[in-house]
Write a protein that holds these residues in place. Structure first.
Motif, PDB file in Angstrom:
ATOM      1  N   ALA A  66     -18.508 -17.617 -31.007  1.00  0.00           N
ATOM      2  CA  ALA A  66     -17.698 -18.018 -32.497  1.00  0.00           C
ATOM      3  C   ALA A  66     -17.336 -19.537 -32.078  1.00  0.00           C
ATOM      4  O   ALA A  66     -17.418 -20.368 -33.179  1.00  0.00           O
ATOM      5  CB  ALA A  66     -16.381 -17.332 -32.268  1.00  0.00           C
ATOM      6  N   VAL A  67     -17.095 -19.949 -31.064  1.00  0.00           N
ATOM      7  CA  VAL A  67     -16.756 -21.427 -30.599  1.00  0.00           C
ATOM      8  C   VAL A  67     -17.813 -22.467 -31.058  1.00  0.00           C
ATOM      9  O   VAL A  67     -17.431 -23.271 -31.672  1.00  0.00           O
ATOM     10  CB  VAL A  67     -16.245 -21.464 -29.160  1.00  0.00           C
ATOM     11  N   ALA A  68     -19.147 -21.960 -30.564  1.00  0.00           N
ATOM     12  CA  ALA A  68     -20.230 -22.416 -30.994  1.00  0.00           C
ATOM     13  C   ALA A  68     -20.521 -22.738 -32.469  1.00  0.00           C
ATOM     14  O   ALA A  68     -20.811 -23.830 -33.108  1.00  0.00           O
ATOM     15  CB  ALA A  68     -21.482 -22.162 -30.272  1.00  0.00           C
ATOM     16  N   SER A  69     -20.279 -21.802 -33.138  1.00  0.00           N
ATOM     17  CA  SER A  69     -20.434 -21.644 -34.520  1.00  0.00           C
ATOM     18  C   SER A  69     -19.242 -22.545 -35.439  1.00  0.00           C
ATOM     19  O   SER A  69     -19.753 -23.188 -36.364  1.00  0.00           O
ATOM     20  CB  SER A  69     -20.485 -20.209 -35.179  1.00  0.00           C
ATOM     21  N   VAL A  70     -18.119 -22.435 -34.896  1.00  0.00           N
ATOM     22  CA  VAL A  70     -17.016 -23.314 -35.657  1.00  0.00           C
ATOM     23  C   VAL A  70     -17.188 -24.722 -35.520  1.00  0.00           C
ATOM     24  O   VAL A  70     -16.936 -25.468 -36.127  1.00  0.00           O
ATOM     25  CB  VAL A  70     -15.576 -22.677 -35.197  1.00  0.00           C
ATOM     26  N   ILE A  71     -17.827 -25.082 -33.898  1.00  0.00           N
ATOM     27  CA  ILE A  71     -17.893 -26.583 -33.931  1.00  0.00           C
ATOM     28  C   ILE A  71     -19.192 -26.764 -34.845  1.00  0.00           C
ATOM     29  O   ILE A  71     -19.126 -27.983 -35.600  1.00  0.00           O
ATOM     30  CB  ILE A  71     -18.380 -26.679 -32.412  1.00  0.00           C
ATOM     31  N   ALA A  72     -20.263 -26.065 -35.173  1.00  0.00           N
ATOM     32  CA  ALA A  72     -21.484 -26.307 -35.886  1.00  0.00           C
ATOM     33  C   ALA A  72     -20.922 -26.527 -37.393  1.00  0.00           C
ATOM     34  O   ALA A  72     -21.430 -27.342 -38.127  1.00  0.00           O
ATOM     35  CB  ALA A  72     -22.437 -25.175 -35.756  1.00  0.00           C
ATOM     36  N   GLY A  73     -20.000 -25.480 -37.621  1.00  0.00           N
ATOM     37  CA  GLY A  73     -19.148 -25.375 -39.083  1.00  0.00           C
ATOM     38  C   GLY A  73     -18.587 -26.817 -39.237  1.00  0.00           C
ATOM     39  O   GLY A  73     -18.663 -27.392 -40.404  1.00  0.00           O
ATOM     40  N   ALA A  74     -17.755 -27.137 -38.316  1.00  0.00           N
ATOM     41  CA  ALA A  74     -16.991 -28.543 -38.515  1.00  0.00           C
ATOM     42  C   ALA A  74     -17.927 -29.709 -38.702  1.00  0.00           C
ATOM     43  O   ALA A  74     -17.794 -30.687 -39.553  1.00  0.00           O
ATOM     44  CB  ALA A  74     -16.048 -28.683 -37.400  1.00  0.00           C
ATOM     45  N   LEU A  75     -18.955 -29.743 -38.079  1.00  0.00           N
ATOM     46  CA  LEU A  75     -20.018 -30.886 -38.068  1.00  0.00           C
ATOM     47  C   LEU A  75     -20.660 -30.754 -39.371  1.00  0.00           C
ATOM     48  O   LEU A  75     -20.880 -31.514 -40.148  1.00  0.00           O
ATOM     49  CB  LEU A  75     -20.945 -30.954 -37.046  1.00  0.00           C
ATOM     50  N   GLY A  76     -20.974 -29.577 -39.808  1.00  0.00           N
ATOM     51  CA  GLY A  76     -21.660 -29.357 -41.132  1.00  0.00           C
ATOM     52  C   GLY A  76     -20.833 -29.643 -42.222  1.00  0.00           C
ATOM     53  O   GLY A  76     -21.350 -30.205 -43.133  1.00  0.00           O
ATOM     54  N   ILE A  77     -19.334 -29.674 -42.257  1.00  0.00           N
ATOM     55  CA  ILE A  77     -18.424 -29.936 -43.216  1.00  0.00           C
ATOM     56  C   ILE A  77     -18.594 -31.536 -43.817  1.00  0.00           C
ATOM     57  O   ILE A  77     -18.634 -32.018 -44.611  1.00  0.00           O
ATOM     58  CB  ILE A  77     -17.172 -29.760 -43.142  1.00  0.00           C
ATOM     59  N   HIS A  78     -18.637 -32.299 -42.522  1.00  0.00           N
ATOM     60  CA  HIS A  78     -18.657 -33.702 -42.633  1.00  0.00           C
ATOM     61  C   HIS A  78     -20.135 -34.081 -42.899  1.00  0.00           C
ATOM     62  O   HIS A  78     -20.369 -35.132 -43.683  1.00  0.00           O
ATOM     63  CB  HIS A  78     -18.153 -34.317 -41.436  1.00  0.00           C
ATOM     64  N   ALA A  79     -21.271 -33.388 -42.443  1.00  0.00           N
ATOM     65  CA  ALA A  79     -22.635 -33.739 -42.951  1.00  0.00           C
ATOM     66  C   ALA A  79     -22.794 -33.716 -44.668  1.00  0.00           C
ATOM     67  O   ALA A  79     -23.318 -34.548 -44.978  1.00  0.00           O
ATOM     68  CB  ALA A  79     -23.434 -32.921 -42.132  1.00  0.00           C
ATOM     69  N   LEU A  80     -22.074 -32.592 -45.055  1.00  0.00           N
ATOM     70  CA  LEU A  80     -22.288 -32.346 -46.306  1.00  0.00           C
ATOM     71  C   LEU A  80     -21.569 -33.347 -47.072  1.00  0.00           C
ATOM     72  O   LEU A  80     -21.794 -33.969 -48.102  1.00  0.00           O
ATOM     73  CB  LEU A  80     -21.592 -31.093 -46.929  1.00  0.00           C
ATOM     74  N   GLY A  81     -20.387 -33.884 -46.434  1.00  0.00           N
ATOM     75  CA  GLY A  81     -19.624 -35.079 -47.140  1.00  0.00           C
ATOM     76  C   GLY A  81     -20.502 -36.161 -47.025  1.00  0.00           C
ATOM     77  O   GLY A  81     -20.229 -37.200 -48.331  1.00  0.00           O
ATOM     78  N   LYS A  82     -21.525 -36.625 -46.128  1.00  0.00           N
ATOM     79  CA  LYS A  82     -22.213 -37.916 -46.368  1.00  0.00           C
ATOM     80  C   LYS A  82     -23.326 -37.426 -47.432  1.00  0.00           C
ATOM     81  O   LYS A  82     -23.750 -38.356 -47.809  1.00  0.00           O
ATOM     82  CB  LYS A  82     -23.044 -37.715 -45.027  1.00  0.00           C
ATOM     83  N   LEU A  83     -23.623 -36.279 -47.821  1.00  0.00           N
ATOM     84  CA  LEU A  83     -24.485 -36.028 -49.113  1.00  0.00           C
ATOM     85  C   LEU A  83     -23.691 -36.036 -50.417  1.00  0.00           C
ATOM     86  O   LEU A  83     -24.089 -35.562 -51.333  1.00  0.00           O
ATOM     87  CB  LEU A  83     -24.983 -34.599 -48.983  1.00  0.00           C
ATOM     88  N   ARG A  84     -22.397 -36.693 -50.290  1.00  0.00           N
ATOM     89  CA  ARG A  84     -21.673 -36.712 -51.316  1.00  0.00           C
ATOM     90  C   ARG A  84     -21.250 -35.395 -51.944  1.00  0.00           C
ATOM     91  O   ARG A  84     -20.750 -35.148 -53.118  1.00  0.00           O
ATOM     92  CB  ARG A  84     -22.078 -37.540 -52.361  1.00  0.00           C
ATOM     93  N   VAL A  85     -21.055 -34.391 -51.232  1.00  0.00           N
ATOM     94  CA  VAL A  85     -20.458 -32.895 -51.570  1.00  0.00           C
ATOM     95  C   VAL A  85     -18.947 -32.816 -51.176  1.00  0.00           C
ATOM     96  O   VAL A  85     -18.464 -33.255 -50.341  1.00  0.00           O
ATOM     97  CB  VAL A  85     -21.134 -31.983 -50.737  1.00  0.00           C
ATOM     98  N   ALA A  86     -18.528 -32.571 -52.468  1.00  0.00           N
ATOM     99  CA  ALA A  86     -16.722 -32.807 -52.178  1.00  0.00           C
ATOM    100  C   ALA A  86     -16.491 -31.719 -51.031  1.00  0.00           C
ATOM    101  O   ALA A  86     -17.065 -30.864 -50.976  1.00  0.00           O
ATOM    102  CB  ALA A  86     -16.086 -32.301 -53.496  1.00  0.00           C
ATOM    103  N   SER A  87     -15.107 -32.142 -50.361  1.00  0.00           N
ATOM    104  CA  SER A  87     -14.880 -31.387 -49.239  1.00  0.00           C
ATOM    105  C   SER A  87     -14.412 -29.959 -49.583  1.00  0.00           C
ATOM    106  O   SER A  87     -14.773 -29.142 -48.827  1.00  0.00           O
ATOM    107  CB  SER A  87     -13.404 -31.988 -48.716  1.00  0.00           C
ATOM    108  N   ASP A  88     -13.983 -29.690 -50.843  1.00  0.00           N
ATOM    109  CA  ASP A  88     -13.634 -28.285 -51.030  1.00  0.00           C
ATOM    110  C   ASP A  88     -15.014 -27.537 -51.233  1.00  0.00           C
ATOM    111  O   ASP A  88     -15.108 -26.339 -50.987  1.00  0.00           O
ATOM    112  CB  ASP A  88     -12.554 -28.045 -52.246  1.00  0.00           C
ATOM    113  N   ALA A  89     -15.833 -28.205 -51.938  1.00  0.00           N
ATOM    114  CA  ALA A  89     -17.297 -27.563 -52.309  1.00  0.00           C
ATOM    115  C   ALA A  89     -17.954 -27.302 -50.930  1.00  0.00           C
ATOM    116  O   ALA A  89     -18.644 -26.204 -50.730  1.00  0.00           O
ATOM    117  CB  ALA A  89     -18.253 -28.451 -53.348  1.00  0.00           C
ATOM    118  N   ALA A  90     -17.683 -28.278 -49.964  1.00  0.00           N
ATOM    119  CA  ALA A  90     -18.639 -28.076 -48.633  1.00  0.00           C
ATOM    120  C   ALA A  90     -17.686 -26.902 -47.717  1.00  0.00           C
ATOM    121  O   ALA A  90     -18.744 -26.133 -47.282  1.00  0.00           O
ATOM    122  CB  ALA A  90     -18.220 -29.217 -47.794  1.00  0.00           C
ATOM    123  N   ILE A  91     -16.627 -26.854 -48.021  1.00  0.00           N
ATOM    124  CA  ILE A  91     -15.809 -25.726 -47.223  1.00  0.00           C
ATOM    125  C   ILE A  91     -16.063 -24.288 -48.140  1.00  0.00           C
ATOM    126  O   ILE A  91     -16.689 -23.276 -47.205  1.00  0.00           O
ATOM    127  CB  ILE A  91     -14.377 -25.858 -47.579  1.00  0.00           C
TER     128      ILE A  91
END
Length: 299
Positions: A66-91
């Motif tokens: 679970a620790v590994a997955s949430v760290i990957a998820g946190a990085l994924g949210i910001h990676a989607l932000g780089k693709l101009r995906v809104a933060s609520d949509a990324a979540i």
């Protein structure tokens, strides 16, 4: 008898774990609410569920995956932000993806593990020493990093543009903050469950914000509400044999109702007290209206 659950070893473990969760969740909660990221804890909670399912499927201790997955998820949210995906949509994407991965992995296991419900709904009265040690370790990491970067995160929370102009590494700090939220979610998952973890993180913060205190005092108030909710919720759970996670969250909602009601009533009470004080002064012997004092040369 008050806090009778402390007569048992499992009750002491539950209180220690609950206090760790209360402090870590409430410390981050005010930042999350003020930055309008209330859904991020819920989204990372479902990512954690996918990691827990991965742990059951691979035979690894579920909280480690679970620790590994949430760290990957946190990085994924910001990676989607780089693709101009809104933060609520990324979540929302992470929310759905984590839940879907968890369901698929459980289906591949042919049957749901017996311990799965404890991660979904929490089992704070049934945690073991390893759970407490892991919660303490992760909680310490969160609090130490928060203490070191307190001023920077306050600046980002109150005015992101100012923080950028001041030369702060805003993007790196935001990624680190999201990772810490994910770690806090893992800390709380075993105790209150994936489905309720966001409630313990968000509701005490919202309740404290109703009091309209300065920022630091708001965080302290959120801490006090979260700690009191854990203690009272555990007592209700032990006394009435009800789900501990649900009891704790219901107590936080009760605190929110109290603070919201107080925030509406107190200004009127304060105004009435001032009016009564003014009327009392008017009835004192020798009192004169301001105009009379001005004409007499006292103004």
């Amino acid at each position: 008898m008050v806090l009778e659950f402390l007569m048992f070893k499992f009750g002491v473990r539950a209180l220690i774990g609950g206090l760790i969760v209360a402090v870590t969740c409430a410390s981050l909660g005010v930042f999350i609410v003020l930055r309008r990221l209330s859904l991020i804890s819920d989204g990372l909670g479902h990512v954690a569920f996918g990691g827990i399912a991965l742990g059951f499927w691979t035979g690894i201790y579920p909280l480690y995956t679970a620790v590994a997955s949430v760290i990957a998820g946190a990085l994924g949210i910001h990676a989607l932000g780089k693709l101009r995906v809104a933060s609520d949509a990324a979540i929302a994407i992470l929310f759905s993806g984590g839940l879907a991965i968890g369901i698929v992995l459980i289906s591949l296991a042919q049957s749901a593990p017996a311990d799965l419900l404890s991660y979904l709904f929490g089992t704070i009265l049934g945690i073991n020493d390893n759970d407490v040690y892991l919660a303490a370790g992760l909680g310490m990491i969160v609090l130490v990093v928060m203490g070191l970067l307190w001023k920077e995160w306050v600046a980002i929370t109150l005015d992101t543009d100012f923080a950028r102009v001041a030369g702060m590494p805003v993007t790196a700090l935001e990624i680190l903050f999201t990772v810490l939220v994910g770690l806090t979610v893992v800390v709380a998952t075993r105790l209150v469950g994936v489905l309720l973890v966001s409630s313990l993180m968000i509701i005490p913060a919202i309740a404290a914000i109703q009091l309209r205190l300065p920022f630091r005092r708001t965080v302290i108030a959120a801490l006090a509400i979260a700690i009191a909710s854990v203690v009272i919720g555990l007592q209700f759970s032990f006394s009435y044999n009800i789900a501990s996670g649900g009891a704790i969250v219901l107590v936080t909602i009760a605190f929110f109702i109290l603070t919201a009601s107080f925030a509406r009533i107190w200004p009127k009470m304060k105004r009435d007290l001032l009016v009564d004080d003014w009327k009392h002064q008017c009835t004192e012997p020798g009192y004169r209206e301001p105009q009379e004092q001005k004409e007499s040369g006292k103004f």
